[in-house]
Each structure stands twice: as C-alpha cells, then as structure tokens.
Design a protein around this motif. Structure first.
Motif, PDB file in Angstrom:
ATOM      1  N   THR B 161       0.889  -1.080  -0.047  1.00 25.49           N
ATOM      2  CA  THR B 161       0.010   0.017   0.056  1.00 25.49           C
ATOM      3  C   THR B 161       0.835   1.199  -0.028  1.00 25.49           C
ATOM      4  O   THR B 161       0.439   2.317   0.070  1.00 25.49           O
ATOM      5  CB  THR B 161      -0.827  -0.017   1.044  1.00 25.49           C
ATOM      6  OG1 THR B 161      -0.230  -0.131   2.462  1.00 25.49           O
ATOM      7  CG2 THR B 161      -2.212  -1.023   1.114  1.00 25.49           C
ATOM      8  N   ARG B 173      -6.870  -3.032   0.810  1.00 21.84           N
ATOM      9  CA  ARG B 173      -6.860  -4.008   2.026  1.00 21.84           C
ATOM     10  C   ARG B 173      -8.151  -5.174   1.872  1.00 21.84           C
ATOM     11  O   ARG B 173      -8.115  -6.071   2.145  1.00 21.84           O
ATOM     12  CB  ARG B 173      -7.075  -2.991   3.205  1.00 21.84           C
ATOM     13  CG  ARG B 173      -5.945  -2.436   3.711  1.00 21.84           C
ATOM     14  CD  ARG B 173      -6.005  -1.747   5.039  1.00 21.84           C
ATOM     15  NE  ARG B 173      -4.917  -0.893   5.384  1.00 21.84           N
ATOM     16  CZ  ARG B 173      -4.747   0.000   6.189  1.00 21.84           C
ATOM     17  NH1 ARG B 173      -5.831   0.345   6.741  1.00 21.84           N
ATOM     18  NH2 ARG B 173      -3.700   0.586   6.469  1.00 21.84           N
ATOM     19  N   LYS B 174      -9.248  -4.251   1.359  1.00 21.86           N
ATOM     20  CA  LYS B 174     -10.512  -4.943   1.311  1.00 21.86           C
ATOM     21  C   LYS B 174     -10.233  -6.145   0.251  1.00 21.86           C
ATOM     22  O   LYS B 174     -10.502  -7.432   0.540  1.00 21.86           O
ATOM     23  CB  LYS B 174     -11.519  -4.019   0.785  1.00 21.86           C
ATOM     24  CG  LYS B 174     -13.013  -4.259   1.457  1.00 21.86           C
ATOM     25  CD  LYS B 174     -13.984  -3.640   0.399  1.00 21.86           C
ATOM     26  CE  LYS B 174     -14.122  -2.317   1.154  1.00 21.86           C
ATOM     27  NZ  LYS B 174     -15.176  -1.410   0.274  1.00 21.86           N
ATOM     28  N   ARG B 177      -8.072  -8.985   1.848  1.00 20.61           N
ATOM     29  CA  ARG B 177      -8.862  -9.820   2.728  1.00 20.61           C
ATOM     30  C   ARG B 177      -9.737 -10.721   1.882  1.00 20.61           C
ATOM     31  O   ARG B 177     -10.034 -11.709   2.119  1.00 20.61           O
ATOM     32  CB  ARG B 177      -9.758  -8.661   3.505  1.00 20.61           C
ATOM     33  CG  ARG B 177      -9.094  -8.027   4.587  1.00 20.61           C
ATOM     34  CD  ARG B 177      -9.913  -8.384   5.897  1.00 20.61           C
ATOM     35  NE  ARG B 177      -9.956  -9.958   6.177  1.00 20.61           N
ATOM     36  CZ  ARG B 177      -9.220 -10.211   7.232  1.00 20.61           C
ATOM     37  NH1 ARG B 177      -8.407  -9.465   7.985  1.00 20.61           N
ATOM     38  NH2 ARG B 177      -9.327 -11.696   7.623  1.00 20.61           N
ATOM     39  N   THR B 189       4.629  -5.260   5.672  1.00 20.97           N
ATOM     40  CA  THR B 189       4.644  -3.888   5.830  1.00 20.97           C
ATOM     41  C   THR B 189       5.289  -2.951   6.913  1.00 20.97           C
ATOM     42  O   THR B 189       5.556  -3.837   7.902  1.00 20.97           O
ATOM     43  CB  THR B 189       2.942  -3.457   6.028  1.00 20.97           C
ATOM     44  OG1 THR B 189       2.616  -2.157   6.042  1.00 20.97           O
ATOM     45  CG2 THR B 189       2.545  -4.156   7.088  1.00 20.97           C
ATOM     46  N   GLU B 194      -2.286  -1.500   9.536  1.00 18.65           N
ATOM     47  CA  GLU B 194      -2.720  -2.325   8.423  1.00 18.65           C
ATOM     48  C   GLU B 194      -2.561  -3.822   8.591  1.00 18.65           C
ATOM     49  O   GLU B 194      -3.668  -4.438   8.358  1.00 18.65           O
ATOM     50  CB  GLU B 194      -1.769  -1.978   7.277  1.00 18.65           C
ATOM     51  CG  GLU B 194      -1.754  -2.729   6.182  1.00 18.65           C
ATOM     52  CD  GLU B 194      -0.923  -1.903   4.872  1.00 18.65           C
ATOM     53  OE1 GLU B 194      -1.327  -0.728   4.481  1.00 18.65           O
ATOM     54  OE2 GLU B 194      -0.224  -2.621   4.260  1.00 18.65           O
ATOM     55  N   THR B 198      -5.789  -6.231   8.333  1.00 20.35           N
ATOM     56  CA  THR B 198      -5.859  -7.096   7.115  1.00 20.35           C
ATOM     57  C   THR B 198      -5.353  -8.408   7.703  1.00 20.35           C
ATOM     58  O   THR B 198      -5.858  -9.733   6.719  1.00 20.35           O
ATOM     59  CB  THR B 198      -4.952  -6.714   6.093  1.00 20.35           C
ATOM     60  OG1 THR B 198      -3.748  -6.211   6.360  1.00 20.35           O
ATOM     61  CG2 THR B 198      -5.569  -5.840   5.082  1.00 20.35           C
ATOM     62  N   CYS B 199      -4.492  -8.740   8.357  1.00 17.46           N
ATOM     63  CA  CYS B 199      -4.127 -10.034   8.741  1.00 17.46           C
ATOM     64  C   CYS B 199      -4.578 -11.038   9.689  1.00 17.46           C
ATOM     65  O   CYS B 199      -5.074 -10.415  10.831  1.00 17.46           O
ATOM     66  CB  CYS B 199      -2.448  -9.760   9.070  1.00 17.46           C
ATOM     67  SG  CYS B 199      -1.603  -8.889   7.804  1.00 17.46           S
TER      68      CYS B 199
END
Lengths: 241, 310
Positions: B161, B173-174, B177, B189, B194, B198-199
């Motif tokens: 990103t 991110r969406k 996912r 990252t 973030e 996301t993770c």
C-alpha cells in the motif's frame, strides 16, 4: 520456446518504441551505403559486380552498433530492478537470455534485410556471384551472433550501461584486431591459436564465399560461450550476492 | 496451497540476513510480515519467490521445493517486489499482456483477464498511458495488477500500500482480505494498523530471526502482562492520601499520578489480578466521584518496539 518468443517480441517492440531501432537502421544504412556507393574505394572503383565493399564496412559498423544495442538489455533491468519481476515469472534464466539474444538478432536481421536493394542494384549492373553474396550475409549474421552474446554477457555483469558498452567493445576488439595482430608476432602453436581466435580470419573466408564448418563452429562456439557466461552471471545471485 | 519454510538461512558476506527461520502458512491465511528495516523480510520474500537461492534451508510450496521445481512455484505465485520495478517505456495494457503471456495465460483468456485487472485495480482512465507517465499510486496499482493477473494461488506483496491514497489503501486492503479467503497471502508492511486490519496472523522478525508469531490478539495478550488502569477522580481529599489508600488495596501493585492532570492516576495491578472492583468500592466508601476508568491496552506498536529494540 514460446516464452523466449514472448520476451524477444517485447524487447523488439521496445527497440521500436524508443528511437534506438530507427537510429540504428538509418545510421547503418547511411554508413554502409556511403562506403559502398559513394566513397573513393566503392563498387564503381573496383569495377566488379561484388558486394565486398559493403561487407567490409558492415564488418566494422556492426562491431560498434551491436554493443549499443545489447548494453541496455540486462544492465537496465539490473539497475531498475525489473529483472526481479521478470525472473520471478514462470521463466528460466536461459529463456530470458535467449529471448534478448533473439530480439537483438532480429533487429540486426531487419537492418540487413534493408540492404537487399544494394544486392539487387549490383545484380542489375553486372554478373554477380550469388553464392558469395549469400555467404557474406551469412557471415555477417554469424558475426552478429558472436557480438550479441559478448554484449549480453557484458550487460549482465553490471548495472551501468556505459560500462556494459565499453566492456563489450573491449572484449570485441580482441577478436576483431588484437588476436589477428598478435598472431603475426608469434610462431608455432600459439600463433595458430591466436590466428584461429581472430574473427577476421573466419569472416574473410566466409564472405569470399567459402563456408567451412570450421568457421561456422568458431562463431557458434563463441556465441554459446558468451551466452553461457551471461546466464551464469544472471544466476549468480543464487550463490553470492 | 501451503508454504513451508524450513531452517532458512541467507548470508551476505559475513552478515546473516535471515538466520535459520522456519514457519508455515496455510491456504486462506493472510500473514503479516513485520520487522524493522533490514530485518530480513524482503530477503525471505525473494527466496520464496525463487529470485534468490538461500544459503541453507528450503521452502516448499505445495510440496514443490524451490531447489528442484522453481518453475512450478513461480507459476503459482503473484509477486509485488519492494520498489515495484516496472518497464516504464511500456503502456499499461501491453505490460499486463506481456506478464499474462509469460505466466502462461491462454491467448483466448488474456484479454478478459486484462480487462478484469484494470477494473479491479482502478486503472481504467490510465490504461493507455505509458507506465513511466503514471503517478506513484497508479504504478503501485499496475504492480498489483501484474501480480494478480494469472489468478495465482499465492500472493506475496512487499509493502503493497505504499504510495496509495487513503481511499485506495482501504480498497486494496479489502481486496487483499477478499483474496485471502481462498488464497495464501504474505504481505510485509511498516504500517502496523494495516496488519491489524488485514492479517490473520503476524510474524515479527528481527535481525533475521522470528521473534513473535501469532494472531494480533495472542500477541497482545503475551505482551500485556499486568492490568493497567487509568483512573480519574473528582472531589477527593489530598493526592497523597489517595495514593496511599489505593496502594493499600491488596490487588494493586503500583500507583502513579499522571503529571499535569489533576486527580488522574495510573494503577498497575498485581500479576493476574484485576483491581477494578476494589477501586470502585473504595470510591463508594470514601465518597469520591470517579470520572474515568480506562484499561490501557498494549498496542501493536508497543509489542513491535519491545520485540525489535534491544
């Protein structure tokens, strides 16, 4: 093979997208045309229907032009890091090297094709030895392959295009002149080896219309050797860094 | 599709960039790779993507080893390298076509795939421009598009990103996912929120070694230690008496007044104990008015700092 072709086509397109291809072709045609038709020792001076003047000019111009083509091939990819993107795709190091080799060879091929009008003009003027002409073209292509492989190797070991250019000229000049000059200084086996290593020995006999397997093997083996070195240098990231 | 990393070591000269790390990532897992600069994140990613060979150790992707079957692995991985190198002299569509062909997409499908990627990555306005003419954010999108064009089962994204605007970050991110549901994703990252956003799992490495591995929650619990409360009182007597009364509660380990904030204290409980009830009861008993009681959670930043500074 398919992957090699994809890479070669991309490289060839990028030659034509930048000015490289056009400048190369125009200058090549202008130089060889000048020395073939206009300069003092041209075709009219010789008074024979032969393309020999063209071949001896191309022998020199290709020596300078090919390093200019090959210098950015791998050096630029090393510098911008695109080599990482390329090599993490589903391709092998060999496919990358051969694709780039093929692209350069195709561009040289296009340049040589455009000199066919010379051939036709000379043919129209008098009885021409067709065999010698085709052999001359074969010789130029074999020689180009040799220079391209040397250029690719030089480009693979650096990320600086100027260094790649100068290095391939430096390696090339040994085959072009130095071995030839040295061979006359030595006698016996060393002299013979040096004479065998000299490009001019092999090119002259081919362009006179004598295709000897010894000469073809010479050009092909240097090509394979250069490409192998380039591939080795590309894959050395796997060993040390 | 699983990735198994076994005893991976990469040495540059004298220095160990990656030092004997092992981990496994399973299908449908999004692994966040964290670590300070030079920790070995990028090196590990370069090894998994078969760009570099490790000094020692092995990576197996679906039982293909990077030593024996790099071609098989490369076909299944979409990779976005760190600085997003691209051919600046190509235009977006040509470039995507080139990558698609290299990754073995059939001629019949390739145009559809390009259209899909241009749509997914929001490249529609810029698709005829040369990559060199695009802004950094758009180049990043091209980088993502080329990584995903052959619908790879594994995505390896090195700082995906960077250079994107906030809207785009949220979209990407969406997207990650969404992709992570059926694919295996490894992303590195520096942006800690973030990772949380996301993770599924976090791997923190420092100086070439794994120092933490787990979900954001488990990491937080591990690092949390004793309960910390920020409490504010009004209508209390003197500050010293409040401190000594709080200190005398048997669940309380330490009380610190907060500088420049009247009536605010940081209260640390003893190990495994909670002091919330007893503090409340003390207030009732002494008729103090409690205006604030906030548990202080350990943030990912703190965990990161604790694990990666010596």
């Amino acid at each position: 093979m398919n992957k090699i072709w994809i890479i070669a086509v991309r490289e060839l397109k990028s030659f034509f997208d930048s000015l490289t291809a056009y400048i190369l072709i125009v200058v090549f045609l202008a130089l060889s045309g000048f020395f073939t038709w206009i300069s003092g020792s041209d075709i009219f001076f010789i008074g024979q229907a032969t393309l020999q003047p063209f071949f001896s000019v191309a022998y020199w111009t290709l020596f300078f032009f090919i390093p200019a083509l090959t210098m950015r091939m791998l050096a630029e990819e090393n510098k911008s890091g695109t080599i990482e993107l390329l090599l993490t795709k589903a391709v092998t190091d060999w496919q990358v090297i051969l694709g780039k080799f093929l692209a350069c060879l195709m561009l040289i091929g296009i340049a040589l094709l455009l000199t066919l009008p010379y051939y036709i003009s000379v043919w129209a003027m008098g009885p021409i030895d067709h065999g010698a002409v085709w052999c001359g073209y074969l010789g130029l292509i074999l020689m180009s392959m040799t220079y391209i492989s040397i250029g690719l190797f030089a480009s693979s070991i650096t990320s600086n295009q100027i260094v790649a250019f100068l290095l391939s000229l430096f390696i090339g000049v040994f085959f072009l002149i130095i071995f030839n000059v040295l061979s006359s200084d030595f006698t016996g086996t060393i002299g013979e080896i040096l004479s065998y290593m000299s490009l001019s020995t092999h090119f002259d006999s081919i362009s006179r219309g004598v295709v000897d397997s010894k000469d073809v093997i010479f050009f092909l083996s240097i090509t394979v050797f250069g490409l192998t070195l380039a591939e080795t240098s590309l894959s050395k990231r796997n060993i040390v860094d | 599709m699983s990735i198994v990393v076994e005893n991976l070591t990469k040495t540059y000269g004298q220095q160990n960039a990656v030092n004997d790390i092992s981990f496994q990532v399973n299908t449908g897992e999004i692994l966040g790779f964290l670590g300070p600069n030079g920790a070995g994140k990028t090196t590990t990613m370069k090894i998994i993507t078969c760009f570099m060979a490790p000094t020692k150790g092995d990576v197996r992707v679906n039982n293909f080893s990077i030593h024996d079957n790099p071609e098989e692995i490369k076909k299944k991985i979409g990779y976005l390298p760190e600085n997003n190198p691209l051919y600046y002299d190509m235009n977006v569509i040509d470039y995507l076509e080139f990558v698609g062909e290299l990754q073995g997409i059939s001629k019949a499908k390739i145009q559809d795939k390009i259209v899909e990627m241009i749509h997914v990555c929001g490249l529609n306005i810029e698709k005829h421009k040369k990559i060199g003419e695009l802004s950094k954010g758009y180049r990043q999108r091209v980088g993502l598009a080329q990584a995903m064009i052959n619908d790879p089962e594994i995505l390896i994204l090195d700082e995906p990103t960077t250079g994107l605007d906030p809207n785009q970050i949220i979209e990407i991110r969406k997207l990650i996912r969404h992709l992570g549901k059926e694919k295996t994703v490894i992303l590195s990252t520096h942006i800690l929120p973030e990772v949380e956003a996301t993770c599924d799992r976090i791997l923190i490495i420092n100086e070439g070694k794994i120092v933490a591995d787990g979900t954001p929650e488990t990491l937080r619990k591990q690092a949390q230690g004793n309960e910390m409360l920020r409490v504010q009182f009004a209508d209390y007597g003197s500050r010293d008496s409040v401190i000594s009364l709080l200190q005398s509660l048997d669940t309380v380990l330490m009380v610190d007044p907060v500088l420049n904030e009247d009536g605010t204290f940081l209260i640390q409980s003893r190990e495994g104990k909670s002091s919330r009830r007893s503090i409340f009861q003390l207030c009732v008993q002494k008729n103090w008015v409690m205006t604030e009681m906030t548990p202080i959670e350990t943030k990912l930043e703190d965990i990161f700092r604790e694990l990666t500074t010596n």
